[in-house]
Design a protein around this motif. Sequence first.
Motif, PDB file in Angstrom:
ATOM      1  N   CYS A  43       0.832  -1.202   0.000  1.00  8.84           N
ATOM      2  CA  CYS A  43       0.000   0.000   0.000  1.00  8.84           C
ATOM      3  C   CYS A  43       0.872   1.260   0.000  1.00  8.84           C
ATOM      4  O   CYS A  43       0.584   2.227  -0.706  1.00  8.84           O
ATOM      5  N   ASP A  44       1.945   1.230   0.762  1.00 12.53           N
ATOM      6  CA  ASP A  44       2.877   2.369   0.788  1.00 12.53           C
ATOM      7  C   ASP A  44       3.473   2.615  -0.589  1.00 12.53           C
ATOM      8  O   ASP A  44       3.665   3.771  -1.005  1.00 12.53           O
ATOM      9  N   LYS A  99      -6.164   6.891  -0.862  1.00 17.63           N
ATOM     10  CA  LYS A  99      -6.867   6.795   0.420  1.00 17.63           C
ATOM     11  C   LYS A  99      -7.707   5.530   0.519  1.00 17.63           C
ATOM     12  O   LYS A  99      -7.797   4.924   1.596  1.00 17.63           O
ATOM     13  N   ILE A 100      -8.306   5.115  -0.589  1.00 20.87           N
ATOM     14  CA  ILE A 100      -9.181   3.951  -0.513  1.00 20.87           C
ATOM     15  C   ILE A 100      -8.376   2.674  -0.311  1.00 20.87           C
ATOM     16  O   ILE A 100      -8.837   1.719   0.331  1.00 20.87           O
ATOM     17  N   HIS A 101      -7.131   2.636  -0.808  1.00 18.51           N
ATOM     18  CA  HIS A 101      -6.287   1.461  -0.552  1.00 18.51           C
ATOM     19  C   HIS A 101      -5.903   1.398   0.929  1.00 18.51           C
ATOM     20  O   HIS A 101      -5.847   0.317   1.521  1.00 18.51           O
ATOM     21  N   ILE A 102      -5.650   2.552   1.508  1.00 23.91           N
ATOM     22  CA  ILE A 102      -5.358   2.603   2.947  1.00 23.91           C
ATOM     23  C   ILE A 102      -6.573   2.139   3.741  1.00 23.91           C
ATOM     24  O   ILE A 102      -6.454   1.391   4.715  1.00 23.91           O
ATOM     25  N   ALA A 103      -7.763   2.563   3.308  1.00 23.34           N
ATOM     26  CA  ALA A 103      -9.004   2.171   3.988  1.00 23.34           C
ATOM     27  C   ALA A 103      -9.228   0.660   3.900  1.00 23.34           C
ATOM     28  O   ALA A 103      -9.735   0.044   4.841  1.00 23.34           O
ATOM     29  N   MET A 117     -14.282  -2.523   0.068  1.00 21.88           N
ATOM     30  CA  MET A 117     -14.101  -2.842  -1.350  1.00 21.88           C
ATOM     31  C   MET A 117     -15.196  -2.206  -2.189  1.00 21.88           C
ATOM     32  O   MET A 117     -14.948  -1.734  -3.309  1.00 21.88           O
ATOM     33  N   ASP A 118     -16.414  -2.164  -1.672  1.00 23.12           N
ATOM     34  CA  ASP A 118     -17.494  -1.465  -2.367  1.00 23.12           C
ATOM     35  C   ASP A 118     -17.105  -0.008  -2.599  1.00 23.12           C
ATOM     36  O   ASP A 118     -17.301   0.546  -3.684  1.00 23.12           O
ATOM     37  N   GLN A 119     -16.553   0.610  -1.550  1.00 23.25           N
ATOM     38  CA  GLN A 119     -16.137   2.006  -1.643  1.00 23.25           C
ATOM     39  C   GLN A 119     -15.004   2.179  -2.646  1.00 23.25           C
ATOM     40  O   GLN A 119     -14.918   3.180  -3.351  1.00 23.25           O
TER      41      GLN A 119
END
Length: 238
Positions: free
Chosen positions: A126-127, A192-196, A213-215
């Motif tokens: 993710c980083d 941001k969504i990958h961090i979430a 994942m929906d988001q």
Amino acid sequence: MNDIDPRLLDRLKEFVSVSELSKDGRLKLPPERALCDHFGMHRTSVRNVLSVLQSLGFIERKQGSGTFLKMPEPIFIQLYFELALKLNYISVDHLETAREMFEREIIQAAAVNHMDSEIETLEAICDRIVNSKDVLEGIQADYEFHEQLAIMAKNPAILIIFQGLSSVLKKVLHQRRVLARRSIVAQEKTNKIHIAIVNAVKTRDREQARQAMDQHFETWNQNIMNIYRQPTDSLIEE
């Protein structure tokens, strides 16, 4: 597949069925002569079947040791999907829709079944996504992120399918990353969504993971719509 002699497929399965465990715990096929006797086949026919199994990656021949069964690389599955895409039997939209359905199941299994050390790997990937400045690096990191989720799902069937889709999946990811680079806002939302997703998987809550994942997919769809609506002078120059 309709042009393949079903008798050949039966032979392939029959050969696999007569394998036995070797001393090192690997599945080993009997010698060619034993296969000839067992199936009542000429040696040439036996060698033809073995050649097909080898070309598909299901066997490994070692001089002096014998012929061993093994799980092949998913290249033949990759080829199937690549050709289906090339022949317009499936489209990128079909792939994206199927991927969304598939990944919603993957992340729920990953949330429940992952090990703590695998979360550390997911965070590291993710980083790389967040800090990547190069499109190709970002594509590779994005692919590895979703592959890591498939690994964390702890289901070999899922991983085989995911890796079989890898080449066409990268085409989808490339399209997404190139478009996302055109907007600073889109890039930030994608990061941001990958961090979430990482944070949701950490909770070990299936529903929270699925919602993340929906988001992910909702954010992507919104990003694309917004990019196409933006005037050219508001976009990042390539």
